[in-house]
Design a protein around this motif. Structure first.
Motif, PDB file in Angstrom:
ATOM      1  N   GLU A  87      26.747 -20.580  31.423  1.00 24.33           N
ATOM      2  CA  GLU A  87      25.991 -20.316  32.650  1.00 24.33           C
ATOM      3  C   GLU A  87      25.987 -18.810  32.954  1.00 24.33           C
ATOM      4  O   GLU A  87      25.005 -18.264  33.461  1.00 24.33           O
ATOM      5  CB  GLU A  87      26.594 -21.074  33.829  1.00 24.33           C
ATOM      6  N   ASP A 121      31.934 -25.297  40.946  1.00 24.37           N
ATOM      7  CA  ASP A 121      30.909 -24.440  41.551  1.00 24.37           C
ATOM      8  C   ASP A 121      29.753 -24.254  40.575  1.00 24.37           C
ATOM      9  O   ASP A 121      29.828 -23.463  39.632  1.00 24.37           O
ATOM     10  CB  ASP A 121      31.518 -23.085  41.910  1.00 24.37           C
ATOM     11  N   ASP A 122      28.679 -24.992  40.802  1.00 26.35           N
ATOM     12  CA  ASP A 122      27.503 -24.880  39.949  1.00 26.35           C
ATOM     13  C   ASP A 122      26.314 -24.255  40.691  1.00 26.35           C
ATOM     14  O   ASP A 122      25.167 -24.410  40.289  1.00 26.35           O
ATOM     15  CB  ASP A 122      27.110 -26.242  39.382  1.00 26.35           C
ATOM     16  N   HIS A 123      26.587 -23.524  41.762  1.00 23.52           N
ATOM     17  CA  HIS A 123      25.530 -22.895  42.561  1.00 23.52           C
ATOM     18  C   HIS A 123      25.207 -21.511  41.994  1.00 23.52           C
ATOM     19  O   HIS A 123      25.454 -20.477  42.631  1.00 23.52           O
ATOM     20  CB  HIS A 123      25.955 -22.792  44.024  1.00 23.52           C
ATOM     21  N   TYR A 124      24.661 -21.497  40.783  1.00 17.84           N
ATOM     22  CA  TYR A 124      24.386 -20.231  40.116  1.00 17.84           C
ATOM     23  C   TYR A 124      23.073 -19.615  40.595  1.00 17.84           C
ATOM     24  O   TYR A 124      22.082 -20.320  40.797  1.00 17.84           O
ATOM     25  CB  TYR A 124      24.339 -20.429  38.601  1.00 17.84           C
ATOM     26  N   LYS A 125      23.098 -18.308  40.745  1.00 16.67           N
ATOM     27  CA  LYS A 125      21.872 -17.590  41.061  1.00 16.67           C
ATOM     28  C   LYS A 125      20.944 -17.627  39.850  1.00 16.67           C
ATOM     29  O   LYS A 125      21.395 -17.634  38.704  1.00 16.67           O
ATOM     30  CB  LYS A 125      22.192 -16.151  41.453  1.00 16.67           C
ATOM     31  N   ARG A 145      22.584 -15.898  31.678  1.00 13.43           N
ATOM     32  CA  ARG A 145      22.003 -15.043  32.710  1.00 13.43           C
ATOM     33  C   ARG A 145      22.200 -13.564  32.371  1.00 13.43           C
ATOM     34  O   ARG A 145      21.298 -12.741  32.577  1.00 13.43           O
ATOM     35  CB  ARG A 145      22.601 -15.395  34.070  1.00 13.43           C
ATOM     36  N   ASN A 154      27.788 -17.119  40.964  1.00 16.14           N
ATOM     37  CA  ASN A 154      27.659 -18.392  41.680  1.00 16.14           C
ATOM     38  C   ASN A 154      28.221 -18.155  43.082  1.00 16.14           C
ATOM     39  O   ASN A 154      27.765 -17.235  43.746  1.00 16.14           O
ATOM     40  CB  ASN A 154      28.331 -19.537  40.923  1.00 16.14           C
ATOM     41  N   GLN A 155      29.179 -18.911  43.526  1.00 13.63           N
ATOM     42  CA  GLN A 155      29.768 -18.653  44.843  1.00 13.63           C
ATOM     43  C   GLN A 155      31.248 -18.336  44.757  1.00 13.63           C
ATOM     44  O   GLN A 155      31.932 -18.279  45.778  1.00 13.63           O
ATOM     45  CB  GLN A 155      29.540 -19.868  45.760  1.00 13.63           C
ATOM     46  N   THR A 195      28.873 -12.132  43.325  1.00 13.22           N
ATOM     47  CA  THR A 195      29.187 -13.267  42.462  1.00 13.22           C
ATOM     48  C   THR A 195      27.905 -13.825  41.855  1.00 13.22           C
ATOM     49  O   THR A 195      26.834 -13.740  42.448  1.00 13.22           O
ATOM     50  CB  THR A 195      29.884 -14.390  43.248  1.00 13.22           C
TER      51      THR A 195
END
Length: 441
Positions: free
Chosen positions: A327, A289-293, A331, A280-281, A278
């Protein structure tokens, strides 16, 4: 031992270049496996009516939504911003070689035009069109292969019974004929293999929900290979590959690792490998979910997979209107630009002769397609100011990718110490190309 002759150099490379072809693979399947190994980078797309709730693809299960309520979602699903050509252009710009998209997830809703149910995007939604048909045509123009994700698990179908580990909150009647469900899912696999032109393969999921069930995977795999001789079969079951499968996959982990907790199977040497990840998560669209790599994490995951002989299948979760959020796109475009300059050290390579180290990984190219043979050192740690090479590589030139001047070498106890200068480093991944003096660059 020191290696200076071209023949010995090629022997060293070929010793680590093990073609992932099982003896029983048909020639067309074997060629497809080789293509898959060369591809190295794919785009995963999780998209369905669950995106309307913005809580991921498992929302029906996690929020305990009964079928009667969940069936209210398809009449609201109208992805007016979906543009197959835009998606295909984004995939091309990202540098991916194939796209894997959800045709049916665990909720049972089909994102393609199936004649075996009216619980699909054409019959049950105001959109009324087959987005996978449009995507197949758009990707073909970009020379990108299309794979279909298909969930064996189905929380909606009345004949998926007995229930497995999930689906108990769906309000299902406690009855059903399993043989009818198997016929249903195999019929849909036939549709996916006959209605969309040449496809790259089928990516199965959900076997783990009822591992003891009579899925007739042998019959399913035979059907796929008969209808699409060049299509590959993979199954996200988290156990050793079954007969008839063409690649082994690892979810949220690089091969040989198990941080996710369910990649307990060993790594096969007989089949190509793939890591799905994924960005993000979440797999499906999750509004919170804003936990982007970071781009660095993604590129290093791609390189880390290649250094272990695997592809990276990187996921995006489009919004319910069919748009892929910035987002994700930003990337993907960053990875694509990086590959434009560094792709020779990734595409078409195999795991290198040096196993993964604290500083990074190695990939190798045997010199096919007009390219010179090479070993690529991928320095992924910024504090890798020097590294030690084994004795077999002491006479090799070591040149940063894109440069002309070899690095300084310091012989030490039969090995070679490479000093990495500041200007020899690069963002995300400092790539050093090793080649023997006899062959040059």
């Amino acid at each position: 031992m020191r290696i200076g002759r071209p023949a010995a150099w090629l022997c060293l490379l070929l010793a680590g270049f093990v073609p992932a072809r099982a003896d029983d693979a048909a020639p067309q399947t074997a060629d497809a496996r080789t293509w898959f190994e060369n591809a190295k980078f794919g785009l995963f797309i999780h998209w369905g009516v669950y995106s309307l709730l913005g809580k991921g693809e498992w929302v029906m299960e996690t929020d305990k939504i009964p079928i009667a309520e969940y069936r209210k979602l398809p009449p609201q699903f109208n992805p007016v911003k979906f543009d197959a050509e835009d998606w295909a252009r984004l995939a091309k710009a990202a540098g991916v070689r194939y796209v894997t998209i959800t045709s049916k997830h665990h909720d049972g809703f089909c994102m393609f035009d199936s004649k075996l149910t009216d619980y699909d995007v054409v019959d049950a939604s105001p959109y009324g069109k087959d987005p996978l048909k449009a995507l197949a045509e758009a990707l073909r123009k970009q020379h990108i292969k299309l794979f279909f994700y298909y969930s064996l698990l189905d929380w909606h179908h009345p004949d998926f019974y007995p229930l497995g580990k999930s689906g108990h909150q769906a309000g299902r009647e406690k009855k059903g004929e399993w043989e009818k469900y198997v016929a249903y899912y195999q019929g849909q696999v036939r549709e996916l293999c006959t209605n969309y032109g040449e496809i790259g393969g089928i990516w199965f999921d959900g076997w783990w929900d009822r591992p003891e069930a009579a899925w007739d995977l042998e019959g399913t795999y035979k059907l796929i290979h008969e209808l699409q001789p060049g299509a590959l079969v993979g199954n996200n079951h988290h156990v050793a590959p079954f007969p008839g499968e063409d690649f082994q996959m690892f979810e949220q982990d690089l091969p040989g690792e198990n941080s996710a907790g369910f990649n307990k199977a060993g790594v096969t040497t007989a089949l190509p490998l793939e890591t799905c990840l994924t960005m993000n998560q979440s797999w499906g669209y999750n509004a919170t979910d804003d936990h982007y790599k970071s781009p660095e994490q993604i590129i290093q995951a791609l390189v880390g997979a290649a250094g272990r002989g695997a592809n990276l299948l990187l996921n995006v979760g489009p919004k319910p209107d069919g748009a892929i959020g910035p987002e994700f796109t930003e990337r993907l475009l960053t990875v694509g630009r990086w590959l434009e300059s560094n792709g020779e050290a990734v595409y078409g390579t195999r795991r290198g002769p040096i196993p993964p180290q604290w500083w990074g990984v190695t990939t190798l190219r045997t010199g096919r397609d007009g390219k010179a043979p090479a070993i690529y050192l991928h320095l992924l740690k910024p504090d890798a100011h020097s590294i030690m090479l084994p004795e077999e590589l002491v006479e090799y030139d070591a040149i940063p990718l894109g440069k002309a001047t070899p690095l300084e070498r310091d012989p030490e106890h039969g090995r070679t110490k490479l000093e990495i200068p500041v200007d020899g480093r690069a963002p995300y991944d400092a790539i050093i190309v090793l080649s023997p003096p006899a062959l040059g660059r």
